[in-house]
Scaffold this motif. Structure first.
Motif, short mmCIF file in Angstrom:
data_model
loop_
_atom_site.label_atom_id
_atom_site.label_comp_id
_atom_site.label_asym_id
_atom_site.label_seq_id
_atom_site.Cartn_x
_atom_site.Cartn_y
_atom_site.Cartn_z
N VAL A 117 79.42 56.04 49.09
CA VAL A 117 78.13 56.40 49.67
C VAL A 117 77.07 56.57 48.58
O VAL A 117 75.93 56.18 48.74
CB VAL A 117 78.26 57.69 50.49
N TYR A 118 77.51 57.21 47.48
CA TYR A 118 76.58 57.43 46.37
C TYR A 118 77.12 56.71 45.14
O TYR A 118 77.74 57.36 44.28
CB TYR A 118 76.45 58.92 46.04
N PRO A 119 76.90 55.45 45.04
CA PRO A 119 77.55 54.72 43.93
C PRO A 119 77.11 55.22 42.56
O PRO A 119 77.85 55.11 41.60
CB PRO A 119 77.10 53.27 44.15
N ARG A 120 75.93 55.82 42.46
CA ARG A 120 75.49 56.23 41.13
C ARG A 120 75.67 57.72 40.88
O ARG A 120 75.22 58.25 39.86
CB ARG A 120 74.03 55.82 40.93
N ALA A 121 76.28 58.39 41.82
CA ALA A 121 76.54 59.82 41.60
C ALA A 121 77.69 59.96 40.61
O ALA A 121 78.51 59.07 40.43
CB ALA A 121 76.90 60.49 42.92
N ILE A 122 77.72 61.11 39.97
CA ILE A 122 78.78 61.37 39.00
C ILE A 122 79.84 62.25 39.67
O ILE A 122 79.51 63.30 40.25
CB ILE A 122 78.23 62.10 37.76
N TRP A 123 81.08 61.85 39.62
CA TRP A 123 82.19 62.70 40.08
C TRP A 123 83.00 63.06 38.85
O TRP A 123 83.70 62.24 38.27
CB TRP A 123 83.05 61.99 41.12
N ALA A 124 82.84 64.28 38.41
CA ALA A 124 83.57 64.71 37.22
C ALA A 124 84.63 65.73 37.61
O ALA A 124 84.47 66.45 38.61
CB ALA A 124 82.61 65.33 36.22
N GLU A 125 85.71 65.73 36.87
CA GLU A 125 86.74 66.74 37.10
C GLU A 125 87.04 67.44 35.79
O GLU A 125 87.00 66.83 34.72
CB GLU A 125 88.02 66.09 37.64
N TYR A 126 87.32 68.73 35.89
CA TYR A 126 87.62 69.49 34.68
C TYR A 126 88.68 70.52 34.97
O TYR A 126 88.60 71.26 35.96
CB TYR A 126 86.36 70.16 34.15
#
Lengths: 477, 1116
Positions: free
Chosen positions: B209-218
């Motif tokens: 849906v949001y191809p340019r969103a950042i999905w980060a995991e920490y």
């Protein structure tokens, strides 16, 4: 009450060897007569209340309030306000209990055992010593009652005191604590009775003197407690018999109470507690501490009321010697504990004793040894026994030492027992320090009331040991 | 509805004649008067504290109704409640219901069964149908139920200071969705790791849906080997799954696989399978551990090498050289100071067990170490045998990349999903400032914590026990996360949050989970129901991937590796470890966990800077040995039984943190260990201020260990609540150990445990034969006696009537005679039993101050002893007793009520409050107890616990406040975690382990019902599990009926290693222990023919010293 010697002819040999006549020590000095004794002792009660007494009473009441406050806080909050914790679940509470109950023993010993042994020197100190016993038992009883987690149940019948109940649950008669309940309550009851019976003739005297002085109120009060004493031959005869019987009952109690208190420890399996030497060792210790306390109390009393003629140097000598004897017994017990720990070859037992002397509580152990074993050795010297100030100071050391003895036994054994993982260290909280401190106030408060309102010596008995009571006494030898 | 009365004056139009008014107020027509007229009763009569009469009656009726239903412990229902017109399925009031669920933690979930009482979860158990765990759980899972009822959890959704209702939250999420519709420019997510297939699906949807969103995991701690290592070794993205049960020789390079590695529970259980020995013919595995800290894994090692974490690479290279018979890796071994013999013999042992050996490295170790380990395992043929590789998912964007994006101003909206980066992000990122710089920050979290304070919006998350979800176990099996209760505070579940953000048409979490399930299974509704019922989807485990190690591919990772640094007092290595209880800090507000002592240091409520004894000496803080040394020197400075720690500053790379120092035997000399997870500043009453935060000195490049640290003494002192003051067994026969093989070892002398020291004089556990007499018997007679060990002759003698196992006739002739056996050989000391017992038995926490005083209430304690073989028999002044062990052996022992048949506590209780029942249990009658504490004094194991205060009714900071500190009751929410089957004890009452008597009673009732007329009331073996037994990952605890000769506990007790602790006291404990075995390699430099504790025992008892010399230990 010895049979008249005149009936018998002296053995012929006596004339030949002519043994030196060793005069008996007089128990009342300066040839005081009956009247002087009556005036002296009754005077304390009848005279005006001295100012120092009020001051002392005020201080005692203030100090006693610490106990009251401490116990109120304890009951409202929880036993946690004291310093107990795993593994030391008993500490000052039981130390203080054993300490006070031990102090009581001298009183019973003096009044009962010395009575049966016809040690006449007991007469001038036994009343005060018995009073001390009762007040000490009062102080002692505070601790086992209040140290429990739920005091409101402890005092209900059916828990500690046997009482038929619908659950059919009885006390655990295998528990030394249950034995304690019976031992201490019996001891307290008998001590009060014994003391009171001994008081009756003197209460009669007081009543008569107040009646003569026209003080109706006091005469009524003393008269009530004198229970109609008239000093008739029959009354005396009954009195003597009752006194003797109570002495007989009280005598085994001297031995049994502290024996049973020692069972609290001896019956358990904790190294340092689990020892068969405890009963005699505790009894000796109790008498030791009791005489220490008697001297601590009687010497100032003697000085304040100028009772030197009644509490003579001979009395002090006797008490010092008993202290010396029991102190040495206690020292022997300390040594024997170590010997048995080594001889028994149980490493846990061995550790417990080495730890006592050299572990984290070594300071307490060496205070105990100094006060209990070294201190009484000074009483070998006549010069020491004749220095009343020194005797008084040493008697205080005895008291301190005996408190530490209980501390050492209870705390060091619990703090380091079988599994090193659960070893701990106990230190008291301010609350229990003040609660204990306050019991001296309780004790002093009661004792001050005693010296003010009760004849501090049994006049009739003192009179019986002066030469005037036995006109032919001089001929006995 | 309140009736309104109209007493207003008649309309003026209808009036003729003079106007009369009732008072001046009426004339003035004041509002007060008008109200007065409208009231039915005078002011105050109808309202009580804001509740009027009708409402009051209504509430009372509801309360009575609830009370009658036994729901008194429940919160007041607000909605959704209907009378049971028809009984709820399966619900029998008073009986618990169990539902399968799972606890998610990082990349794996623990399959669980939750025990619920009238709809409220009270206890967590492992899901027994998930075979790799076999019904076991962990410390953290056990304690997680307390978090559900934490009064300080986030209870409202907030935006700024305003509370949001669920509708507003939905609008907010829809707003974000709308604002970033299209390409998702400026939107970033930061989440914790998750093993949820549903989340994975929703994340994929989000990315779509949001191809340019950042999905980060920490995640602040890493529990899986770095993906790059697999890439370099095998050329594909895989991760290892170890098969410890098959491994006969295990080498762990800084890997704490009992705790810090993903799948620790499974590994511990598998390891125990290779460790368990029931007869001399059984094989036993051998564990080599090289580590810098002192982990539980290290405590189980047969050979333990203290080596700095930064030297592990050199060690791995040296080992690889030997195993691979090459010298390719020699350049990597520079700076290594380890006995060559150690490496050589270790390698030789591995080679002898090719295919049945296993080498593993800690997840935190760098890529080259893992590559070396893979090379060794490949060479030994272990891959496919003791280690399998499964496919690993691609990693998400890193925290550092996200931080860079924020700094570049590319993020307008940041959604923080769980985690707590403001607290635990690497210090060099200054992530808190980054969060602040983002215009809109939405935080979704269970607590309003450090991160929430920085975010404008906080959304309250649901607990896993009140949300729908799913997860994967360590082997990939899909497990459901089922709610046990409706969200207590209208929280939002993670699945729903993501579904709404992704714009799913039906964001309901249940529907989402169902949809995901549909993708993994084709069974439809029935299959889903089975999935929920079983708590797992069978056959969904990750498939094993065949891998091939290619030396050529991996060569690149070995370039440019620095030599092992030379460490000293001025160049210390810092090792950051994940804490046993706090994990990474997320469980900081859990009182059970805070109060649970650390398994090695035994410190509760704090963390500490752990230093080695040698470093302690060099820093001048080694405790001064008393001149009169009676017992072994303490490991730390104790003043009046309280650990008085020196406070030090640790400085590394210009960052400093201050904390108390605890001297920990067994550390590498110049490694200091900083446990993570403490020093929270916004955790709640429990967690805030406990310990110090090691995150403040931890950087992104060196998250697990770093060198170049220094320590500076601040001169301050601080008290640490250490629950075990003394570390040495003092040569006593408490934990009895033998080597598996060799002279006087277990195989030569299987009954060793009953022939040590004074305990050799103890009456045998059963029967009337001493071990040596028993040994002389012919085998068939031996077998007969072991089977019929329940001889009629009690051991020793007693005046009192005692339980008699032989049959009816005695005072105690219950159908069952309960007993327990604890295998010290498999116990790893993980503390899970402590918390399981605490949860099951309503054990309160007491707070740091009370723990300092020694009043902790846990019914089980894990005794941890060190031995170095140097104890001297001389009581004082002996040199051996003044030495702090640098390299000790560890012996763990769970210690709880032993249920002595001749219980010393029972004889001394004056009121009969602690007595024996006819099934051999030492029971406490709380109502009868007056609290003399004599029983606790007379207990030789010191396992009785006393309620010094009303711990259940007073807050831990109000214990001393006298009558003022008394709360009439505990908070409603905390009540809900209580087990209704167990009495909550008041102050002044003694308590202790009951063998979970409530479980026994429940099983007995159930069996009685089953038996009916047949009268067979004997409970089948295995029906009852005590809480500690059920949780135990290594199955060390066995409980059951001793009268049944074939029960597991009877069989355990017939083993030769059975012994009773302090058996010589003739108190006949019903809990017995199985002696501990060590399996050292005779060729190793630190070999000792006897375990060090046995050497101490011999020295203390004055026996001639054997040829066994105390181990020199590995050098660091």
């Amino acid at each position: 009450m010895s049979a008249p010697a005149t009936d018998q002819t002296a053995p012929a040999i006596l004339a030949e060897v002519r043994p030196a006549v060793v005069p008996r020590r007089v128990l009342v000095e300066h040839h005081r007569d009956f009247h002087w004794i009556t005036e002296k002792i009754c005077g304390i009660v009848e005279g005006q209340t001295p100012l120092w007494w009020w001051y002392c009473l005020g201080v005692a009441a203030f100090v006693a309030s610490f106990t009251v406050a401490g116990l109120t806080y304890l009951v409202s909050t929880g036993v946690g306000v004291w310093g107990h914790a795993n593994p030391v679940n008993w500490a000052w509470d039981i130390v203080n209990f054993v300490f006070w109950i031990g102090i009581g023993h001298a009183g019973t010993l003096i009044s009962a055992i010395l009575c049966l042994l016809r040690q006449k020197w007991r007469t001038s100190i036994n009343r005060a010593a018995e009073a001390m016993t009762i007040f000490a038992v009062v102080c002692a009883a505070i601790f086992p009652v209040f140290h429990v987690g739920r005091i409101w149940f402890a005092v209900l019948p059916g828990y500690l005191f046997p009482f038929p109940n619908s659950n059919g649950i009885w006390q655990n008669f295998r528990s030394p604590l249950e034995w304690d309940v019976f031992a201490v309550s019996t001891y307290g009851t008998v001590s009060v009775l014994f003391w009171y019976i001994g008081l009756i003739p003197d209460l009669g005297t007081m009543r008569d003197r107040f009646t003569a002085a026209g003080n109706v109120l006091k005469a009524r009060i003393y008269g009530f407690f004198a229970m109609g004493w008239r000093g008739s031959n029959r009354a005396w005869s009954n009195y003597e018999m009752a006194y003797l019987i109570l002495a007989g009952i009280a005598t085994p109690l001297v031995l049994s109470v502290h024996t049973i208190v020692s069972f609290d420890f001896a019956v358990s399996l904790i190294p340092g507690w689990h020892t068969t030497i405890f009963p005699p060792y505790f009894v000796a210790g109790a008498i030791f501490s009791g005489f220490g306390m008697v001297m601590t109390l009687m010497l100032p009393l003697r000085a304040i009321y100028q009772l030197e003629d009644l509490i003579t140097q001979y009395h002090i000598d006797c008490m010092c010697k008993i202290t010396l004897a029991t102190g040495t017994m206690v020292g022997y017990a300390y040594a024997m504990e170590f010997f048995i720990a080594w001889y028994g070859a149980n490493p846990n037992e061995g550790f417990a004793f080495v730890n006592r002397a050299f572990g984290v509580y070594a300071w307490a152990y060496w205070i105990m040894i100094t006060c209990n074993v070294v201190t009484p050795q000074f009483f070998w010297f006549k010069s020491v026994r004749e220095n009343t100030t020194l005797v008084w100071v040493l008697s205080i050391f005895v008291n301190v030492g005996m408190w530490f003895e209980r501390f050492v036994i209870i705390v060091t054994s619990l703090a380091r027992d079988f599994l090193p993982s659960s070893w701990g260290y106990y230190s008291p909280s301010i609350v229990e320090i003040f609660t204990f401190f306050g019991t001296f106030g309780v004790f002093s408060f009661l004792f001050l009331l005693f010296i003010r309102f009760v004849p501090i010596m049994p006049m009739s008995e003192v009179k019986a040991v002066i030469p005037q009571a036995d006109p032919h006494g001089a001929d006995h030898h | 509805m309140k009736r309104k009365f109209d007493h207003s004056a008649p309309a003026s139009s209808g009036l003729t004649g003079p106007k009369y008014w009732r008072s001046l107020d009426e004339l003035a027509d004041t509002p007060g008067f008008r109200e007065h007229l409208a009231r039915e009763f005078p002011e105050g009569a109808s309202s009580m504290e804001g509740v009027d009469r009708r409402q009051f009656l209504r509430l009372m009726a509801a309360s009575f109704a609830l009370g009658g239903l036994g729901l008194a412990g429940c919160r007041r229902p607000e909605a959704h409640i209907l009378p049971y017109g028809k009984s709820v399925e399966y619900t029998i009031p008073g009986l618990p219901l169990y539902f399968a669920t799972a606890m998610p933690l990082r990349k794996h979930a623990l399959p669980l069964l939750a025990e619920t009482h009238q709809g409220r979860p009270t206890k967590i158990e492992g899901n027994p149908s998930y075979l790799p765990h076999g019904g076991a759980t962990t410390l953290l899972a056990q304690a997680s139920v307390l978090d559900l009822y934490d009064p300080e959890r986030a209870t409202v959704h907030t935006k700024g200071d305003a509370a949001l209702n669920l509708g507003q939250v939905n609008d907010l999420l829809a707003g974000i969705n709308k604002a970033h519709a299209g390409n998702g420019e400026g939107l970033a997510f930061l989440a914790d790791e998750s093993a949820s297939p549903t989340r994975a699906r929703l994340v994929a949807k989000l990315k779509q849906v949001y191809p340019r969103a950042i999905w980060a995991e920490y995640e602040p701690v890493q529990d899986e080997p770095p993906a790059a290592a697999a890439e370099a070794s095998f050329g594909r993205s895989v991760k290892p799954v170890y098969r410890f049960a098959k491994a006969r020789r295990i080498v762990s390079l800084d890997a704490d696989f009992f705790h810090a590695e993903a799948g620790a529970l499974y590994y511990a259980r598998e390891f125990a399978k290779g460790r368990r020995v029931t007869k001399p013919e059984d094989p036993m595995n051998r564990l080599y551990v090289a580590e810098s800290g002192f982990s539980l894994t290290g405590s189980m090692a047969d050979h333990r090498l203290r080596v700095a974490s930064s030297h592990i690479l050199a060690l791995a290279a040296a080992l690889a050289n030997k195993v691979l018979a090459t010298d390719t890796y020699t350049p990597l071994t520079q700076g290594l100071e380890v006995s060559a013999q150690w490496i050589e013999q270790c390698a030789a042992d591995l080679l002898q067990h090719a295919g049945t050996s296993l080498v593993l490295a800690g997840a935190h170790q760098p890529v080259p170490v893992h590559v070396l380990v893979n090379a060794i395992n490949a060479k030994l043929g272990n891959i496919g045998s003791t280690v399998d590789f499964v496919a690993a998912e691609a990693a998400a964007t890193s925290l550092a990349a996200l931080a860079a994006a924020i700094q570049a101003g590319a993020v307008r909206t940041l959604v923080l999903v769980n985690g707590n980066p403001a607290y635990n992000a690497p210090a060099d990122l200054d992530f808190a400032a980054r969060i602040k710089s983002v215009p809109e920050v939405v935080r979704f979290g269970y607590y309003a914590d450090e991160t929430s304070a920085l975010a404008g919006t906080h959304l309250a998350a649901t607990h896993y026990l009140e949300s729908w979800g799913d997860g994967r176990t360590v082997d990939g099996t899909i497990v459901p996360v089922q709610p046990m209760i409706l969200p207590l505070f209208n929280g939002l579940s993670e699945v729903e949050l993501l579904a709404r953000l992704a714009g799913e048409p039906n964001p309901d979490a249940y529907a989402q989970v169902n949809t995901t399930f549909g993708e993994h299974s084709d069974g439809g509704k029935k299959a889903f129901e089975k999935f929920l019922h079983d708590g797992q989807l069978e056959g969904s485990a990750y498939p094993v991937v065949a891998v091939d190690f290619d030396p050529a591919r991996s060569a690149a990772v070995f370039a440019n590796n620095p030599a092992a640094p030379a460490l000293s007092k001025d160049n210390l290595e810092v090792r950051f470890t994940v804490d046993h209880k706090m994990d990474d800090g997320r469980f900081a507000n859990n009182g059970w966990l805070q109060e649970c002592p650390d398994p090695m240091t035994k410190i509760s409520w704090d963390n500490a800077i752990l230093v080695s004894p040698r470093l302690g000496k060099e820093l001048g803080i080694a405790p001064a040995g008393s001149l009169l040394q009676v017992a072994r020197k303490e490991e730390a400075d104790f003043y009046q039984g309280k650990e008085m720690a020196h406070v030090f500053d640790v400085t590394i790379n210009g960052r400093t943190v201050r904390g108390p120092v605890h001297i920990q035997p067994g550390l590498a000399n110049y490694t200091i260990v900083l446990p993570l997870g403490y020093g929270r500043t916004a955790a709640g009453h429990i967690g805030t201020g406990a310990g110090f935060s090691a995150y403040t000195v931890r950087t992104g490049e060196a998250p697990a260990f770093a060198t170049g640290a220094t320590l500076r003494n601040t001169g301050e002192r601080m008290q640490l609540a250490n629950t075990q003051e003394h570390w040495s067994m003092e040569g006593r026969e408490i934990v009895r150990e033998a080597n598996y093989d060799g002279k006087d070892g277990y195989r030569e002398n299987p009954t060793f445990a009953n022939a040590i020291g004074i305990e050799a004089e103890a009456p045998p556990v059963y029967g009337d034969l001493k071990p040596e007499e028993f040994d002389r018997l012919p085998p068939e007679q031996k077998a007969k006696i072991t089977a019929f060990r329940a001889s009629t002759t009690p051991r020793g003698n007693s005046l009192y009537e005692t339980p008699d196992l032989s049959g009816p006739g005695s005072k105690f002739d219950g159908v069952h005679q309960w007993g327990m056996s604890i295998d010290l050989n498999t116990c790893i000391g993980c503390n899970a039993c402590i918390i399981a017992c605490q949860a099951e038995n309503n054990i309160p926490i007491v707070g740091k101050d009370q723990v300092l005083r020694g009043r902790e209430m846990q019914w089980i304690r894990l005794d941890r002893y060190y031995s170095d073989g140097l104890a001297d028999p001389e009581a004082f002044g002996a040199e051996g007793n003044k030495i702090l062990p640098e390299d000790p052996q560890v012996s763990m022992q769970p210690m709880t009520c032993q249920h002595c048949e001749l219980a010393p506590c029972e004889t001394v209780c004056p009121v009969n409050a602690t007595v024996h029942d006819d099934e051999g249990i030492n029971v406490m009658a709380y109502n009868r107890c007056i609290g003399t504490r004599y029983c606790a004094n007379n207990c030789p194991y010191k396992v009785r616990r006393f309620n010094f205060f009303d711990f259940n009714k007073r807050a831990t900071d109000a214990l001393y406040m006298g009558p003022l500190g008394h709360q009439s009751d505990m908070p409603e929410l905390l009540k809900m975690v209580r087990n209704p089957d167990v009495t909550v004890r008041m102050r002044g009452v003694m308590e202790k382990c009951t063998y979970c008597v409530q479980r026994i009673q429940q099983a007995k009732i159930a069996q009685k019902r089953l038996a009916g007329a047949s009268g067979n009331v004997e409970i089948p073996d295995g029906t009852i599990k005590t809480a500690c037994q059920q949780v135990c990952p290594v199955e060390a605890i066995v409980f059951g009926n001793l009268r049944d000769e074939q029960s597991a506990v009877s069989l355990a007790k017939t083993q030769d290693r059975t012994y009773a602790v302090l058996g010589y006291l003739n108190i006949r404990p019903r809990t017995s222990y199985l002696g501990k075995l060590r399996n050292p390699n005779p060729l190793m430099p630190d070999y000792s023919t006897l375990p060090l504790s046995r050497i101490e025992n011999k020295r203390k008892s004055g026996e001639k010293e054997t040829e066994a010399a105390p181990a020199a230990g590995g050098k660091a």
